[in-house]
Write a protein that holds these residues in place. Structure first.
Motif, PDB file in Angstrom:
ATOM      1  N   TYR A 131     -23.349 -27.711 -22.817  1.00 37.65           N
ATOM      2  CA  TYR A 131     -21.996 -27.260 -22.480  1.00 37.65           C
ATOM      3  C   TYR A 131     -21.832 -25.781 -22.814  1.00 37.65           C
ATOM      4  O   TYR A 131     -22.308 -25.317 -23.848  1.00 37.65           O
ATOM      5  CB  TYR A 131     -20.956 -28.082 -23.250  1.00 37.65           C
ATOM      6  N   ALA A 132     -21.147 -25.074 -21.941  1.00 36.55           N
ATOM      7  CA  ALA A 132     -20.951 -23.636 -22.150  1.00 36.55           C
ATOM      8  C   ALA A 132     -19.495 -23.343 -22.480  1.00 36.55           C
ATOM      9  O   ALA A 132     -18.584 -24.020 -22.004  1.00 36.55           O
ATOM     10  CB  ALA A 132     -21.348 -22.880 -20.886  1.00 36.55           C
ATOM     11  N   HIS A 133     -19.313 -22.334 -23.310  1.00 36.38           N
ATOM     12  CA  HIS A 133     -17.969 -21.823 -23.571  1.00 36.38           C
ATOM     13  C   HIS A 133     -18.041 -20.297 -23.515  1.00 36.38           C
ATOM     14  O   HIS A 133     -19.008 -19.711 -23.983  1.00 36.38           O
ATOM     15  CB  HIS A 133     -17.460 -22.293 -24.934  1.00 36.38           C
ATOM     16  N   VAL A 168     -21.369 -15.684 -23.580  1.00 31.99           N
ATOM     17  CA  VAL A 168     -21.253 -17.126 -23.363  1.00 31.99           C
ATOM     18  C   VAL A 168     -22.176 -17.850 -24.337  1.00 31.99           C
ATOM     19  O   VAL A 168     -23.258 -17.357 -24.646  1.00 31.99           O
ATOM     20  CB  VAL A 168     -21.549 -17.495 -21.880  1.00 31.99           C
ATOM     21  N   VAL A 221     -24.025 -21.567 -25.185  1.00 30.25           N
ATOM     22  CA  VAL A 221     -24.397 -22.892 -24.683  1.00 30.25           C
ATOM     23  C   VAL A 221     -24.795 -23.733 -25.884  1.00 30.25           C
ATOM     24  O   VAL A 221     -25.575 -23.287 -26.732  1.00 30.25           O
ATOM     25  CB  VAL A 221     -25.587 -22.791 -23.705  1.00 30.25           C
ATOM     26  N   LYS A 258     -19.464 -29.497 -26.472  1.00 32.31           N
ATOM     27  CA  LYS A 258     -18.482 -28.510 -26.032  1.00 32.31           C
ATOM     28  C   LYS A 258     -17.805 -27.832 -27.221  1.00 32.31           C
ATOM     29  O   LYS A 258     -17.618 -26.622 -27.258  1.00 32.31           O
ATOM     30  CB  LYS A 258     -17.441 -29.234 -25.166  1.00 32.31           C
ATOM     31  N   GLN A 288     -17.505 -23.948 -28.363  1.00 27.67           N
ATOM     32  CA  GLN A 288     -16.186 -23.348 -28.575  1.00 27.67           C
ATOM     33  C   GLN A 288     -16.109 -22.694 -29.973  1.00 27.67           C
ATOM     34  O   GLN A 288     -15.634 -21.569 -30.119  1.00 27.67           O
ATOM     35  CB  GLN A 288     -15.146 -24.472 -28.458  1.00 27.67           C
ATOM     36  N   CYS A 300     -15.039 -26.168 -12.229  1.00 25.69           N
ATOM     37  CA  CYS A 300     -16.090 -26.750 -13.070  1.00 25.69           C
ATOM     38  C   CYS A 300     -17.429 -26.527 -12.376  1.00 25.69           C
ATOM     39  O   CYS A 300     -17.519 -26.638 -11.148  1.00 25.69           O
ATOM     40  CB  CYS A 300     -15.842 -28.245 -13.242  1.00 25.69           C
ATOM     41  N   GLU A 332     -18.712 -17.412 -13.407  1.00 21.31           N
ATOM     42  CA  GLU A 332     -19.246 -18.642 -14.028  1.00 21.31           C
ATOM     43  C   GLU A 332     -20.248 -19.344 -13.121  1.00 21.31           C
ATOM     44  O   GLU A 332     -21.089 -20.121 -13.613  1.00 21.31           O
ATOM     45  CB  GLU A 332     -18.097 -19.592 -14.381  1.00 21.31           C
ATOM     46  N   MET A 361     -23.753 -20.227 -15.060  1.00 22.98           N
ATOM     47  CA  MET A 361     -24.248 -21.573 -15.378  1.00 22.98           C
ATOM     48  C   MET A 361     -25.661 -21.754 -14.829  1.00 22.98           C
ATOM     49  O   MET A 361     -26.511 -22.369 -15.464  1.00 22.98           O
ATOM     50  CB  MET A 361     -23.302 -22.647 -14.817  1.00 22.98           C
ATOM     51  N   TRP A 396     -19.787 -26.145 -17.454  1.00 21.65           N
ATOM     52  CA  TRP A 396     -18.588 -25.416 -17.925  1.00 21.65           C
ATOM     53  C   TRP A 396     -17.375 -25.969 -17.190  1.00 21.65           C
ATOM     54  O   TRP A 396     -17.400 -26.120 -15.969  1.00 21.65           O
ATOM     55  CB  TRP A 396     -18.734 -23.923 -17.621  1.00 21.65           C
ATOM     56  N   GLU A 443     -13.397 -25.235 -16.724  1.00 20.69           N
ATOM     57  CA  GLU A 443     -12.368 -24.225 -16.924  1.00 20.69           C
ATOM     58  C   GLU A 443     -11.139 -24.825 -17.624  1.00 20.69           C
ATOM     59  O   GLU A 443     -10.677 -25.903 -17.247  1.00 20.69           O
ATOM     60  CB  GLU A 443     -11.950 -23.682 -15.552  1.00 20.69           C
TER      61      GLU A 443
END
Lengths: 287, 799
Positions: B42-44, B118, B120, B124, B128, B206, B265, B269, B282, B284
């Motif tokens: 998961y990316a933030h 970013v 990863v 999630k 974050q 997404c 994004e 990704m 990711w 949004e």
């Protein structure tokens, strides 16, 4: 702030207050979760400990004893709206709870205790409690306290912080002869309130003999404006009272909120508009 | 073909329930975010908290130490692996300047919310949390927020290597506006300020990029309106050939232009998946979704008019604040605003000048209406002001100036060619449906009781199916129709659906053309591996070109079925009927399945009269589009010109400024309604956009350029309770150059309904002399205007 929060679910208020007294500021009390979870989901809040108070029996139930209505802090809005005791003894509160935002899901999960302790300026419960002279019971490791809702709002030393638990709300029943109303200005159905007012009036021979009015969503906390409107007492309702209310209200909200729903100047004016509407609606109930 | 008879054997024209609607309604639809794969990461994204700043350094060491963090990427490292994002619509094509758009900021940030780094991670929340541990040292600069200040000579350029903040400045002129204005009976000026409001689908964006180790390729599952064109963009960003990239756009929960590509994004990704060799997702947040801008324009409209209300010239010097540069097609909406002037009105003298400006606000993306809604707002609010000042009924003023129905095809003063229309017929139908004259009486009665009711008109010309030369915004599209040995049908299209129901419309067309039952058809969209090369959904094009191409393909397949059926029944093919899957010839009949099976299995015998399989691919390329410039250098990018008329009834509470929309009537010309429910659903949605845009939705910034509007508490969209009874009428003028006369129905409604509401509120407040042209008409703004009017005219007795 913690990536790996802990979860505690005490079974008694005693356990809960002991636990809270030993925790740091990263602990949060969670009941219905309607206030906390959006912040957590947004990443704005990362509590270290969640203290779930849903097992605390002292916080549950609605009872009428010794001429007092006691509402447990875990009572959800749906129950405030529908409970027969609340409807009979404090119909104003029952009605105001219908105006709580967020729809059915929030009404089914959100608690009256959570609504009060969030002390959100735009919420719908406190304005009514103010003019009902409600009291709240607060439990901490130091013991149990009973304070008026207005003291809770105005005196920072009563601030609940993260160490105390609001356990119940205690309200004296309303006389059946009173007129009451809650008016909320909501610009769109999805928006928060922009001003609201609760009113309770009593008349004799059409003349106002007592009057309680509060205004919410205009200043940082709801305000009981009853004392400023004392000159209305003794009058029969007429349009000239509009001007008195408008003029009195104009000096009461120097700290009016300004947000994206409305600037402070507008909000200040809406205070009197809503106060007038709630008083008129309350008077109409007597007719 | 096609009719409104519910007993007919044909599907076109019937209000068929959508085939694909069951999934979303029952919760079984699979949206992008529902896809998960082994080893999912998961990316933030870390976004700039500043509108303008130099990035002095980025310290990612603390974030990298957190358990569960797999990769932290900054702009500097990203630049080693990926290239800048090509523009969806390159400004140089319109004489403009082009900026280098990177997935992550390099050296400096030019807007609040710009991606800077970013993370990863395995979860999630870890990503974050890790983002909060990245330390960026910014040197904060004064931002340029106001477009008027951005245009000053001493303004700092938002793009450091530009000499000004103008993307482009374009005139749209015709005739002799100077002479018309100087000789006019009156020149009526109106400043219309359209604010920043965007599109907010329930499903935010997404992307889930999956590295396919076996083929060393990438599959991107994404909320994508235009899969094939995105694949082309990603091939350039990722330095990979297109055949190593697959885009799969599953069920989409609303798009409205937001999911047109060029977003950082998308490429991010993909490269993160390639670097980690694992799937990277990711989703949004709403806060991120609200960063997209649109529509913010200030118009200075001058209408030269005769006393009888005839408009002889239009001048409009307008400025669009398009925010920071972006690779998405948002900025070009301002071009369409100018190009579609003067809308449905037969005004030949035109002097319009567009200044498209960049500032340090977040950039635009396409939003429903694509600039044409702002044309409508500028025109309709100005015309209402003119009607008021001339003392002419605003309905009469419009009908007097509309292009007449016998003037089509109509060459517009900006070079467009309008296909067909009956604008006064449309507007009069909307007026009749709501009882326009009756409301005038009710309005007078209400005023006696101190109630302020308003009646407002709006009209919108919404060209659809656009094609921009030299870009992958194409006017044509392609579909394949494939019938299996069992007689079931698959339609694969290059167009996609944002949830609007076009697959059902396309299936209705194919069912009729092929002669099969609707429930035997499956429409497949949004996959670059299986679908023909196409351009997705945008500009109300999907049913026009998706339906048109599917019809052509279906006809060819039908011919084969008929031929083989005739051979099997031993009859002349001219005698064979095929409708709803029933094949007959006189008193002979044969099942569709039997014929289809024969095509596949008896290719050397009775079915040798056709070439197997039962498949055909066809392209529909509508006429009227002209990309070869005329003698004035003008092109016509649209094949069809949808239009709609609106009447809105409002009541204004003068104590609070609150407006209640009581009723709204719309008459719509989409050329031909394949499925009236789908058209009406689109109009309902567009009107809801107009309600929100005119009254409550607004994205605001503080003086430092930080966006203050970041949730639905502040960005107030209408809910079901805020949308009143909508009276819908159809008034179709078929387009002569499209299949069945289709014009498209996806966009029209935002600007028309918004203008009708604004005009209605101003009409309600006309006893005060109030005219508000600075949008949105929030309660505080309406209230303040009433207060001001009362202060200036204390003698006026109202209420």
């Amino acid at each position: 702030m913690s990536l790996y929060p802990q979860f505690a679910k005490p079974n008694t208020t005693e356990q809960a207050s002991q636990l809270l007294s030993g925790l740091s500021t990263g602990a949060v009390i969670i009941a219905g979760g309607q206030e906390i979870m959006p912040s957590v989901n947004y990443g704005h809040l990362m509590p270290s400990v969640y203290v779930d108070i849903n097992s605390l029996k002292d916080l549950v139930g609605i009872n009428f004893e010794n001429n007092e209505l006691s509402i447990g802090a875990l009572t959800v809005h749906r129950d405030i709206q529908n409970n027969e005791l609340v409807k009979e003894h404090v119909p104003l509160l029952s009605y105001a709870a219908q105006w709580v935002g967020g729809g059915w899901q929030v009404h089914n999960r959100g608690t009256i205790g959570g609504n009060i302790v969030s002390m959100h300026p735009l919420y719908d419960i406190i304005p009514s409690l103010l003019i009902l002279d409600a009291e709240v019971e607060i439990i901490s490791a130091a013991g149990t306290n009973r304070v008026s809702i207005s003291d809770l709002l105005n005196d920072t030393s009563h601030g609940l912080g993260s160490k105390s638990i609001l356990s119940k709300i205690i309200i004296k029943p309303m006389s059946k002869s009173l007129g009451w109303a809650y008016e909320k200005l909501k610009i769109t159905s999805g928006g928060y309130g922009s001003a609201n007012s609760a009113a309770i009036v009593e008349t004799k021979n059409s003349k106002i003999i007592s009057l309680r009015v509060s205004v919410g969503a205009v200043s940082p906390l709801p305000v009981d404006i009853s004392s400023s409107l004392s000159s209305l007492i003794g009058n029969e309702w007429n349009d000239s009272l509009n001007d008195i209310i408008t003029s009195k209200c104009s000096s009461l909200f120097d700290d009016a909120l300004s947000d994206q729903q409305g600037d402070d100047q507008w909000r200040r004016s809406m205070a009197s508009v809503m106060a007038i509407r709630s008083i008129k609606a309350a008077l109409k109930k007597i007719e | 073909m096609g009719n409104n008879d519910e007993n007919s054997d044909l599907y076109v024209g019937k209000s068929v329930r959508t085939l694909e609607g069951k999934g979303p309604v029952s919760g079984r639809a699979k949206y992008t975010s529902d896809f998960n794969f082994d080893g999912q990461l998961y990316a933030h994204i870390l976004r700039s908290p500043h509108a303008s700043a130099d990035i002095k350094s980025i310290d990612t060491s603390a974030a990298e130490k957190i358990s569960g963090v797999v990769k932290v990427l900054t702009g500097e490292e990203a630049a080693k692996y990926i290239d800048p994002i090509p523009h969806y619509i390159d400004p140089t094509g319109l004489g403009g300047k082009v900026a280098t758009i990177r997935c992550l900021a390099l050296d400096y940030v030019w807007c609040y919310g710009q991606p800077v780094a970013v993370v990863v991670a395995e979860e999630k929340r870890i990503a974050q949390y890790a983002v909060s541990k990245i330390n960026v040292d910014y040197d904060i600069k004064d931002p340029v927020i106001d477009p008027a200040l951005a245009l000053r000579e001493d303004a700092k350029p938002v793009v450091r290597d530009w000499d000004s903040n103008l993307i482009t400045q374009l005139p749209f002129s015709n005739g002799d506006p100077e002479k018309a204005i100087s000789s006019a009976d009156e020149v009526i000026q109106t400043e219309v300020k359209v604010h920043r409001f965007s599109t907010q689908p329930i499903e935010t964006r997404c992307y889930n990029a999956v590295w396919e180790a076996e083929t060393e390729s990438i599959t991107l599952y994404g909320t994508v309106q235009n899969p094939h064109p995105l694949r082309n963009v990603l091939s350039k960003v990722l330095r990979m050939p297109e055949n190593k990239i697959r885009i799969h756009a599953p069920t989409i929960g609303g798009a409205f232009g937001l999911k047109m590509h060029g977003h950082p994004e998308e490429g991010l990704m993909c490269i993160l998946s390639k670097l980690t060799r694992r799937p990277v997702k990711w989703v949004e947040s709403r806060e991120e979704c609200l960063l997209v801008g649109a529509r913010e324009q200030v118009h200075n409209v001058e209408l030269a008019v005769k006393k009888d209300g005839t408009i002889t010239a239009l001048r409009d010097n307008f400025v669009a604040n398009t925010g920071a540069p972006s690779a998405t097609p948002g900025w070009a909406m301002s071009f369409l605003t100018g190009l579609t002037m003067p809308g449905p009105y037969a005004v030949r003298n035109l002097d319009v000048l567009l200044s498209a400006v960049v500032t340090n606000k977040p950039g635009w993306n396409a939003s429903r209406g694509y600039g044409k809604e702002v044309t409508a707002m500028a025109l309709e609010i100005s015309i209402d002001n003119a009607a008021r000042q001339l003392g002419i009924d605003p309905l009469e003023m419009r009908c007097k100036n509309f292009i007449k129905s016998d003037q089509f095809p109509y060459d517009s003063p900006t070079g467009l060619i309008y296909d067909s229309g009956d604008y006064s017929g449309v507007l009069m139908k909307a007026a009749k449906a709501i009882d326009y004259e009756g409301w005038k009486v009710k309005q007078k009665e209400a005023l006696k009781e101190g109630r302020y009711i308003g009646i407002g008109i709006g009209f919108e010309l919404t060209p659809e199916g656009g094609a921009v030369p030299g870009t992958l915004v194409a006017g044509y599209d392609t579909s394949s129709v494939k019938v299996g040995p069992d007689g079931s049908v698959r339609v694969l299209t290059g167009v996609t659906s944002p949830g609007s129901g076009n697959p059902t419309g396309i299936a209705q067309i194919v069912a009729d053309e092929l002669g099969v039952k609707l429930d035997t058809i499956e429409v497949i969209q949004g996959d670059t591996t299986t679908c023909p090369y196409g351009f997705g959904n945008a500009s109300g094009r999907s049913t026009i070109v998706g339906g048109g191409s599917a019809a052509k393909a279906a006809k060819k397949v039908r011919e084969k079925i008929i031929k083989v059926a005739a051979a099997l029944m031993e009859v002349d093919e001219k005698t064979v009927n095929l409708i709803q899957g029933n094949i007959t010839s006189g008193d002979k009949s044969i099942s569709l399945e039997e014929v289809c099976y024969a095509v596949y299995t008896r290719a050397y015998d009775v079915a040798s009269v056709v070439e197997p399989p039962l498949e055909s691919t066809a392209t529909f390329k509508p006429g009227l589009i002209r990309h070869t410039p005329d003698e004035n250098g003008r092109i016509n990018p649209y094949p069809s010109y949808s239009n709609a008329g609106f009447i809105a009834i409002t009541e204004v509470d003068i104590e609070t400024g609150q407006t209640k929309l009581l009723k709204i009537s719309v008459a719509h010309d989409c050329g031909k309604a394949i499925n009236p429910i789908l058209v009406e659903g689109q109009a309902n949605g567009a009107i809801s956009f107009g309600i929100g845009g005119s009254m409550s939705e607004n994205i605001v910034f503080d003086e430092n350029g930080r966006q203050l509007t970041n949730n639905f508490m502040d960005y107030v969209m209408p809910r079901a309770h805020d949308v009143p009874e909508i009276l819908q009428s159809h008034h179709d003028s078929p387009n002569p150059v499209t299949y069945m006369g289709l014009k498209g129905a996806g966009e029209a409604g935002v600007g028309g309904s918004a203008s009708a509401i604004v005009n209605s509120v101003n009409n309600a407040l006309s006893p005060f002399g109030v005219l508000i042209t600075d949008l949105p008409l929030t309660a505080p703004r309406v209230w303040a205007a009433i207060q001001l009017a009362r202060k200036n005219q204390p003698q006026r007795k109202v209420a």
